[in-house]
Design a protein around this motif. Structure first.
Motif, PDB file in Angstrom:
ATOM      1  N   LEU A 169      -1.653  30.329  17.031  1.00  0.00           N
ATOM      2  CA  LEU A 169      -1.484  30.914  18.369  1.00  0.00           C
ATOM      3  C   LEU A 169      -2.511  30.359  19.358  1.00  0.00           C
ATOM      4  O   LEU A 169      -2.464  30.678  20.547  1.00  0.00           O
ATOM      5  CB  LEU A 169      -1.623  32.444  18.294  1.00  0.00           C
ATOM      6  N   GLY A 170      -3.459  29.582  18.872  1.00  0.00           N
ATOM      7  CA  GLY A 170      -4.472  29.007  19.752  1.00  0.00           C
ATOM      8  C   GLY A 170      -5.557  29.991  20.157  1.00  0.00           C
ATOM      9  O   GLY A 170      -6.227  29.810  21.175  1.00  0.00           O
ATOM     10  N   LEU A 171      -5.745  31.049  19.379  1.00  0.00           N
ATOM     11  CA  LEU A 171      -6.783  32.039  19.701  1.00  0.00           C
ATOM     12  C   LEU A 171      -8.173  31.449  19.468  1.00  0.00           C
ATOM     13  O   LEU A 171      -8.337  30.500  18.688  1.00  0.00           O
ATOM     14  CB  LEU A 171      -6.585  33.297  18.846  1.00  0.00           C
ATOM     15  N   ALA A 172      -9.176  32.015  20.123  1.00  0.00           N
ATOM     16  CA  ALA A 172     -10.553  31.513  20.012  1.00  0.00           C
ATOM     17  C   ALA A 172     -11.267  32.190  18.839  1.00  0.00           C
ATOM     18  O   ALA A 172     -10.871  33.278  18.400  1.00  0.00           O
ATOM     19  CB  ALA A 172     -11.308  31.801  21.316  1.00  0.00           C
ATOM     20  N   ASP A 173     -12.334  31.536  18.381  1.00  0.00           N
ATOM     21  CA  ASP A 173     -13.249  32.118  17.373  1.00  0.00           C
ATOM     22  C   ASP A 173     -12.527  32.662  16.138  1.00  0.00           C
ATOM     23  O   ASP A 173     -12.895  33.720  15.608  1.00  0.00           O
ATOM     24  CB  ASP A 173     -14.098  33.248  17.989  1.00  0.00           C
TER      25      ASP A 173
ATOM     26  N   GLY B  51     -14.603  39.692   4.593  1.00  0.00           N
ATOM     27  CA  GLY B  51     -13.304  39.120   4.237  1.00  0.00           C
ATOM     28  C   GLY B  51     -12.222  39.404   5.264  1.00  0.00           C
ATOM     29  O   GLY B  51     -11.065  39.012   5.076  1.00  0.00           O
ATOM     30  N   SER B  52     -12.580  40.088   6.357  1.00  0.00           N
ATOM     31  CA  SER B  52     -11.612  40.376   7.423  1.00  0.00           C
ATOM     32  C   SER B  52     -11.425  39.146   8.308  1.00  0.00           C
ATOM     33  O   SER B  52     -12.336  38.331   8.447  1.00  0.00           O
ATOM     34  CB  SER B  52     -12.104  41.542   8.287  1.00  0.00           C
ATOM     35  N   VAL B  53     -10.237  39.040   8.909  1.00  0.00           N
ATOM     36  CA  VAL B  53      -9.941  37.904   9.783  1.00  0.00           C
ATOM     37  C   VAL B  53     -10.136  38.331  11.234  1.00  0.00           C
ATOM     38  O   VAL B  53      -9.632  39.380  11.652  1.00  0.00           O
ATOM     39  CB  VAL B  53      -8.484  37.425   9.613  1.00  0.00           C
ATOM     40  N   LEU B  54     -10.876  37.522  11.980  1.00  0.00           N
ATOM     41  CA  LEU B  54     -11.158  37.823  13.381  1.00  0.00           C
ATOM     42  C   LEU B  54     -10.615  36.727  14.286  1.00  0.00           C
ATOM     43  O   LEU B  54     -10.575  35.556  13.891  1.00  0.00           O
ATOM     44  CB  LEU B  54     -12.676  37.893  13.609  1.00  0.00           C
ATOM     45  N   ALA B  55     -10.205  37.112  15.484  1.00  0.00           N
ATOM     46  CA  ALA B  55      -9.819  36.143  16.504  1.00  0.00           C
ATOM     47  C   ALA B  55     -10.064  36.777  17.864  1.00  0.00           C
ATOM     48  O   ALA B  55     -10.095  38.009  17.981  1.00  0.00           O
ATOM     49  CB  ALA B  55      -8.354  35.762  16.365  1.00  0.00           C
ATOM     50  N   ARG B  56     -10.251  35.923  18.863  1.00  0.00           N
ATOM     51  CA  ARG B  56     -10.571  36.429  20.202  1.00  0.00           C
ATOM     52  C   ARG B  56      -9.608  35.844  21.223  1.00  0.00           C
ATOM     53  O   ARG B  56      -9.346  34.646  21.226  1.00  0.00           O
ATOM     54  CB  ARG B  56     -12.016  36.042  20.556  1.00  0.00           C
ATOM     55  N   LEU B  57      -9.061  36.748  22.047  1.00  0.00           N
ATOM     56  CA  LEU B  57      -8.269  36.315  23.197  1.00  0.00           C
ATOM     57  C   LEU B  57      -9.193  36.467  24.405  1.00  0.00           C
ATOM     58  O   LEU B  57      -9.551  37.595  24.771  1.00  0.00           O
ATOM     59  CB  LEU B  57      -7.035  37.204  23.336  1.00  0.00           C
ATOM     60  N   PRO B  58      -9.612  35.351  24.978  1.00  0.00           N
ATOM     61  CA  PRO B  58     -10.639  35.436  26.031  1.00  0.00           C
ATOM     62  C   PRO B  58     -10.164  36.225  27.258  1.00  0.00           C
ATOM     63  O   PRO B  58      -9.017  36.117  27.684  1.00  0.00           O
ATOM     64  CB  PRO B  58     -10.898  33.969  26.401  1.00  0.00           C
TER      65      PRO B  58
ATOM     66  N   ASP C 212     -12.809  40.459  26.862  1.00  0.00           N
ATOM     67  CA  ASP C 212     -12.240  39.818  25.674  1.00  0.00           C
ATOM     68  C   ASP C 212     -11.442  40.827  24.853  1.00  0.00           C
ATOM     69  O   ASP C 212     -11.805  42.009  24.786  1.00  0.00           O
ATOM     70  CB  ASP C 212     -13.359  39.279  24.767  1.00  0.00           C
ATOM     71  N   LEU C 213     -10.384  40.322  24.226  1.00  0.00           N
ATOM     72  CA  LEU C 213      -9.663  41.135  23.249  1.00  0.00           C
ATOM     73  C   LEU C 213      -9.930  40.531  21.871  1.00  0.00           C
ATOM     74  O   LEU C 213      -9.593  39.374  21.609  1.00  0.00           O
ATOM     75  CB  LEU C 213      -8.156  41.105  23.532  1.00  0.00           C
ATOM     76  N   TRP C 214     -10.602  41.306  21.005  1.00  0.00           N
ATOM     77  CA  TRP C 214     -10.804  40.869  19.628  1.00  0.00           C
ATOM     78  C   TRP C 214      -9.682  41.436  18.777  1.00  0.00           C
ATOM     79  O   TRP C 214      -9.377  42.629  18.851  1.00  0.00           O
ATOM     80  CB  TRP C 214     -12.152  41.375  19.088  1.00  0.00           C
ATOM     81  N   LEU C 215      -9.082  40.582  17.977  1.00  0.00           N
ATOM     82  CA  LEU C 215      -8.077  41.022  17.016  1.00  0.00           C
ATOM     83  C   LEU C 215      -8.708  40.925  15.629  1.00  0.00           C
ATOM     84  O   LEU C 215      -9.402  39.949  15.326  1.00  0.00           O
ATOM     85  CB  LEU C 215      -6.842  40.119  17.081  1.00  0.00           C
ATOM     86  N   ALA C 216      -8.481  41.923  14.805  1.00  0.00           N
ATOM     87  CA  ALA C 216      -9.057  41.903  13.459  1.00  0.00           C
ATOM     88  C   ALA C 216      -8.040  42.388  12.440  1.00  0.00           C
ATOM     89  O   ALA C 216      -7.430  43.435  12.621  1.00  0.00           O
ATOM     90  CB  ALA C 216     -10.306  42.779  13.402  1.00  0.00           C
TER      91      ALA C 216
END
Ligand SMILES: [Zn+2]
Length: 268
Positions: free
Chosen positions: A32-36, A43-50, A114-118
């Motif tokens: 999806l091209g998310l950041a970070d 062990g959790s997966v993190l991503a950031r939508l700036p 920022d929106l962090w998805l976890a």
């Protein structure tokens, strides 16, 4: 979104063994091209939508399921209904995270922060929320609010927390033969005695307090005095003082169980 939910549901993810499903979510976050995009210490997966400079928002969904690794994960369709182990709890929640990112990206919305998805580990059973605890460290320091997406809670907004205390009580004895060693200490008898006392605890109904002995295991055979046994206890309340109270009463019962006569009782 349904395709994502089924694809993720097909990857076994019992609590403490979520890595394969975590990898699949990480690949989707990256696609999806998310950041970070990364997997944290738990062990959790993190991503950031700036977004803008406002405090970030965390939206999470748990990776793990209550189903053992060897569970048949086949899904079946009944009209518009899709059934399968863990599809509602919580593959749909994970698919919801991905869909949220897609919708926000395709609308080109500029978020205030920022929106962090976890996709977090350790939500079920003895996972004891270890994934969410780690997320309180990072990115939690700056987080303004957390929204937890639960497929099993579809259509409801839950805005009050239920506190829980969980215990695993283990008993060990020397064991023996049911006839030859009759009267020798039994790990199962000791735990049944403990369970019976726990079930006598008076529980408030409003605010609500609940007590559940969810699992008892142990023993070797029908004619063996059990040398080992375990009991898992779950206490819950919507009132923290009442939860602390029932927990201390349960702990007092456990502490008062006889450790003498060859019974070794431990509690975690
Ligand atoms: Zn769940």
């Amino acid at each position: 979104m349904v395709a994502d939910a089924i694809a993720l549901q097909q990857i076994a993810a019992p609590t403490f063994a979520e890595a394969a499903r975590a990898t699949a979510v990480r690949q989707r976050f990256s696609a999806l091209g998310l950041a970070d995009v990364r997997i944290d210490e738990a062990g959790s997966v993190l991503a950031r939508l700036p977004g803008g400079s406002a405090a970030p928002l965390l939206v999470s969904a748990h990776l793990d399921t209550v189903f053992a690794a060897d569970t048949d994960l086949k899904v079946s369709r009944h009209g518009s209904r899709i059934c399968g182990p863990g599809i509602g709890d919580n593959a749909v929640g994970l698919a919801g995270l991905l869909e949220l990112a897609r919708v926000l990206q395709s609308n080109g919305l500029q978020l205030p922060g920022d929106l962090w998805l976890a996709a977090n580990v350790g939500e079920e059973g003895l996972g004891d929320l270890r994934g969410m605890r780690q997320l309180q460290v990072h990115p939690g320091k700056q987080i303004s609010a957390t929204i937890v997406v639960e497929g099993a809670a579809y259509g409801r907004v839950i805005h009050r927390a239920v506190g829980a205390r969980r215990y695993r009580i283990s008993a060990q004895t020397a064991g023996g033969h049911s006839w030859n060693d009759a009267g020798a200490p039994s790990a199962i008898h000791a735990l049944v005695d403990c369970a019976q006392q726990l079930l006598q605890l008076q529980l408030s109904s409003a605010p609500r307090v609940t007590l559940n002995i969810g699992r008892i295991s142990g023993g070797t055979s029908i004619n063996t005095i059990a040398s080992h046994a375990q009991l898992e206890l779950d206490l819950r309340s919507e009132d923290s003082a009442l939860l602390a109270d029932v927990a201390s009463r349960a702990e007092a019962i456990i502490a008062a169980m006889p450790r003498t006569a060859g019974v070794n009782l431990t509690c975690v």
